[in-house]
Design a protein around this motif. Structure first.
Motif, mmCIF file in Angstrom:
data_model
loop_
_atom_site.group_PDB
_atom_site.id
_atom_site.type_symbol
_atom_site.label_atom_id
_atom_site.label_comp_id
_atom_site.label_asym_id
_atom_site.label_seq_id
_atom_site.Cartn_x
_atom_site.Cartn_y
_atom_site.Cartn_z
ATOM 1 N N GLU A 49 96.973 24.333 -18.735
ATOM 2 C CA GLU A 49 96.172 25.393 -18.109
ATOM 3 C C GLU A 49 95.686 24.946 -16.731
ATOM 4 O OE1 GLU A 49 94.359 28.273 -21.555
ATOM 5 O OE2 GLU A 49 93.242 26.453 -21.098
ATOM 6 N N ASN A 50 95.353 23.657 -16.602
ATOM 7 C CA ASN A 50 94.935 23.133 -15.295
ATOM 8 C C ASN A 50 96.058 23.223 -14.276
ATOM 9 O OD1 ASN A 50 92.307 22.462 -15.674
ATOM 10 N ND2 ASN A 50 92.767 20.454 -16.553
ATOM 11 N N ASP A 58 98.009 25.798 -14.078
ATOM 12 C CA ASP A 58 98.239 27.240 -13.873
ATOM 13 C C ASP A 58 99.108 27.909 -14.926
ATOM 14 O OD1 ASP A 58 96.575 27.854 -11.894
ATOM 15 O OD2 ASP A 58 98.104 28.307 -10.381
ATOM 16 N N LYS A 101 99.557 29.838 -18.392
ATOM 17 C CA LYS A 101 98.653 30.688 -19.170
ATOM 18 C C LYS A 101 99.130 30.724 -20.615
ATOM 19 C CE LYS A 101 96.852 32.670 -15.288
ATOM 20 N NZ LYS A 101 97.171 31.518 -14.454
#
Ligand code: 16G
Length: 216
Positions: free
Chosen positions: A196-197, A199, A201
């Motif tokens: 998630e860090n 980008d 999802k």
């Protein structure tokens, strides 16, 4: 050799043997092939300035760190500990040289599909990280292509050098360069925050699976 015969034969070092004669534990001699699994120029064509991830310092695919080289997998990497790195991701079972080579040659015979990438510590001739892009051809969305990032792992001793992030970002940009409309991956719950860090999802369409075997 005719293309139609290739599925019946397996290359072991410089020899070709019938696939049916391939047995676990068969021994072969001689150095393994250093031909890359895919065109190395592809990694050079990536525009790393488009990377979404933030890196400390000037790390990049052409400069992963001191004594480190990022490149496509080659058969000779078996003797540089490629399988030992993968064992830090999941169970790999017993993979004698011949079994590895048979799988390697199968992948190589599928052009533009398997982009297994490694980082080697050239001071030790040791593979210390790997990750793969697999390209899937579709009929949907105008005969589009999608990719998956698979089997991404960094050797325990080389953690904290941003190499996981570097490998991931490289594979993502490689996917984009190959023209896919989307790229996906599966990961353990504890690794969701890492992706998630970067980008990625969590998709509302849940990933589902059915396990046929629990391999060791
Ligand atoms: C991780 C890997 C996936 C691999 C799986 C193996 C990444 C991003 N994900 O989820 O590619 O197939 O582990 O787990 O590297 P398994 O051996 O339990 O199937």
């Amino acid at each position: 050799m005719e293309a139609s015969d290739k599925s019946k034969w397996v290359q072991i070092g410089n020899r070709w043997i019938p696939r049916t004669a391939l047995k676990d534990g068969m021994s072969t001699n001689g150095p393994l092939d250093e031909t890359p699994l895919y065109r190395p120029g592809l990694l050079k064509e990536i525009d790393f300035s488009e990377a979404q991830a933030k890196f400390k310092g000037s790390i990049s695919p052409s400069n992963p760190g001191e004594n480190l080289v990022m490149r496509p997998l080659c058969a000779a990497d078996y003797d540089k500990g490629f399988m030992e790195v993968l064992k830090q991701l999941t169970k790999c079972g017993d993979t004698p040289r011949e079994k590895f080579l048979a799988r390697y040659n199968q992948m190589k015979s599928c052009p533009n599909t398997y982009f297994v990438t490694v980082i080697e510590d050239i001071s030790k001739s040791k593979i210390i990280a790997t990750g793969t892009v697999v390209l899937e051809q579709k009929f949907i969305r105008g005969c589009a292509e999608r990719s998956r990032i698979e089997d991404l792992v960094v050797d325990d001793e080389y953690r904290g050098l941003q190499l996981g992030k570097l490998m991931f970002q490289t594979l993502l940009l490689l996917s984009q360069h190959l023209g896919v409309y989307k790229c996906s991956l599966e990961c353990l719950p504890e690794n969701i925050a890492f992706y998630e860090n970067l980008d990625f999802k969590v998709d509302p369409q849940s990933f589902m699976q059915y396990r046929f075997k629990e391999l060791s």
